[in-house]
Motif scaffolding. Structure first.
Motif, PDB file in Angstrom:
ATOM      1  N   GLY A 419       6.592 107.363  -7.443  1.00  0.00           N
ATOM      2  CA  GLY A 419       5.299 107.202  -7.994  1.00  0.00           C
ATOM      3  C   GLY A 419       3.838 107.048  -8.388  1.00  0.00           C
ATOM      4  O   GLY A 419       2.870 107.211  -8.246  1.00  0.00           O
ATOM      5  N   GLY A 420       4.187 106.146  -6.261  1.00  0.00           N
ATOM      6  CA  GLY A 420       2.354 105.793  -5.710  1.00  0.00           C
ATOM      7  C   GLY A 420       1.861 106.675  -5.158  1.00  0.00           C
ATOM      8  O   GLY A 420       2.024 108.453  -4.855  1.00  0.00           O
ATOM      9  N   TYR A 421       0.522 107.216  -4.580  1.00  0.00           N
ATOM     10  CA  TYR A 421      -0.120 108.430  -4.236  1.00  0.00           C
ATOM     11  C   TYR A 421      -1.141 107.185  -3.325  1.00  0.00           C
ATOM     12  O   TYR A 421      -2.063 105.774  -3.459  1.00  0.00           O
ATOM     13  N   LEU A 422      -1.398 107.964  -2.100  1.00  0.00           N
ATOM     14  CA  LEU A 422      -1.955 107.259  -1.192  1.00  0.00           C
ATOM     15  C   LEU A 422      -3.040 108.442  -0.307  1.00  0.00           C
ATOM     16  O   LEU A 422      -2.470 109.715  -0.011  1.00  0.00           O
ATOM     17  N   VAL A 423      -4.068 107.467  -0.709  1.00  0.00           N
ATOM     18  CA  VAL A 423      -5.989 108.253   0.476  1.00  0.00           C
ATOM     19  C   VAL A 423      -6.078 107.881   1.667  1.00  0.00           C
ATOM     20  O   VAL A 423      -5.900 106.148   1.288  1.00  0.00           O
ATOM     21  N   THR A 424      -6.095 107.862   2.639  1.00  0.00           N
ATOM     22  CA  THR A 424      -6.366 107.152   3.553  1.00  0.00           C
ATOM     23  C   THR A 424      -7.082 107.889   4.801  1.00  0.00           C
ATOM     24  O   THR A 424      -7.139 109.476   4.516  1.00  0.00           O
TER      25      THR A 424
END
Length: 437
Positions: A419-424
């Motif tokens: 359920g996580g979200y990652l912005v790089t």
């Protein structure tokens, strides 16, 4: 991202005060209209000269060459030659080959029918006009043909006049000089015509370049206006989306705690007031950039991230911050891009991850640039967060800010966190090229 000058930030409002320069399509419309009319009517010049030429010599020589009953055979060749020479002048620009053919046919006809030779030698100046216009109209190898016609017509006309009027008879030197002068007159007409044609072609190219430059300047101004509108819309979105998300979270919390824990309402209201005041200040600063400020406008940078994290933490988002490396070397525009990217990523986490969500902000500043990541996870791993709007202004705006700052940005579900979200993202230091992701 922003064009900064000593006088402050320049925006679309400044376009109205741009000085009018030479070549603008809006400069002197009457002059432009007159120039356009002259260019459209240019093809009438040679036909008008031909009419004047024929009428003048017809009136001048009508006494010597009268067309009456029984005189058609004797005078017909003269009038035919005069008319054809006038026609050669008339078509010399529109059809140079036809003009040279007609002129040559007249000379051959006068050789075969001597009664057609012009009574006044000055009539042969018509060939000077034909040679000049033809040389100005042709290009490339046709200029060699035009030169041969001009010199040949001069020599042929000299031969006809020498035979008909006895020029140089008994004096070979005078006769030879006469031939040389006529040939030189043809060559001079060709040279003047060629130079005129080169100048005219160059002038037309300059006019086309001027018109193209004017259209390009208008297109550039329109592009600047569009770009400025997009920048303003993106900034307003970032400011208001963040502020309203914080205010909404605080208001919901205060409403739920109003009866059970009245003492907790006051801090929530204070956060709401601080957030609204900060947003109002940022919007006012943004508006001031449209009219310019003598001292410039200070935009958020890396030093304002702690305050941003504090405001979002007060709104119920648990945020951990990790910093690596030194201070780095980012321009003010790049620092603003970092601030807006982090602001948008954390605001999305607050909106979409639900109550009790957590986020981790990592900033790795090195000599070659800054790498950042924002990882968010919902309080309930089983909870399915809503799909982010990939076509919306938020995600598109983050990518565009990173691109304009010379770097890149990627965003999507975090495979390591359910359920996580990652912005790089990565932004190169000032003066360095971005590393491709």
């Amino acid at each position: 991202m922003y064009a900064v000058k000593p006088g402050g930030f320049h925006s679309s409002a400044g376009l109205k005060s741009r000085p009018i320069e030479h070549g603008d399509p809006a400069v002197h419309p009457s002059v432009t209209g007159m120039r356009s009319l002259l260019l459209r009517s240019r093809w009438l010049l040679e036909p008008a000269i031909a009419v004047v030429f024929f009428v003048f010599w017809a009136f001048a020589l009508v006494g010597r060459n009268q067309l009456g009953p029984g005189m058609l055979r004797a005078e017909g060749p003269f009038w035919a030659a005069l008319l054809l020479l006038a026609c050669a002048i008339g078509v010399s620009r529109l059809s140079p080959i036809a003009a040279m053919a007609i002129g040559t046919a007249v000379l051959i006809g006068q050789l075969l029918f001597p009664v057609g030779i012009f009574d006044d030698p000055l009539v042969y100046l018509g060939y000077v006009i034909v040679a000049l216009v033809v040389a100005a109209s042709v290009r490339g190898r046709m200029r060699v043909v035009a030169f041969a016609f001009a010199v040949g017509a001069g020599i042929s006309a000299a031969g006809l006049m020498a035979w008909a009027f006895g020029i140089g008879r008994g004096d070979p030197a005078a006769r030879d000089l006469f031939f040389v002068l006529c040939a030189a007159a043809g060559a001079m007409a060709w040279l003047v015509g060629t130079l005129t044609g080169v100048w005219s072609h160059s002038h037309r190219k300059e006019l086309e370049l001027e018109r193209a430059t004017g259209r390009l300047r208008v297109a550039e101004a329109e592009a600047l206006v569009t770009s400025e509108r997009e920048r303003i819309a993106q900034d307003v979105h970032d400011i208001m989306a963040h502020s309203l998300s914080v205010i909404l979270a605080q208001a919901d919390g205060a409403r739920l705690l109003a009866e059970e824990r009245p003492a907790a309402v006051a801090p929530s209201l204070g956060t709401i007031a601080d957030t609204a005041r900060s947003s109002l200040t940022e919007v006012r600063m943004l508006i001031e950039t449209l009219v310019g400020s003598p001292t410039g406008i200070e935009h958020p940078g890396l030093g304002d991230l702690d305050d941003l994290v504090r405001r979002l933490s007060d709104s119920g988002l648990s945020i951990s911050v990790e910093r690596f490396g030194g201070d780095g070397d980012l321009t003010p525009a790049q620092q603003l891009a970092v601030y807006r990217i982090v602001q948008e990523a954390l605001t999305n986490a607050l909106k979409h991850a639900g109550p009790g969500a957590a986020a981790r902000l990592a900033l790795d500043m090195r000599e070659d640039g800054l790498a950042l990541s924002v990882a968010s996870r919902p309080a309930d791993p089983a909870r399915t967060p809503p799909e982010p709007n990939t076509a919306g202004r938020g995600l598109v705006g983050m990518r565009e800010r990173a691109r304009l700052a010379g770097g890149w940005l990627d965003a999507g579900p975090d495979d390591d966190i359910p359920g996580g979200y990652l912005v790089t993202a990565y932004l190169p230091a000032a003066g360095r090229a971005a590393v491709t992701a």
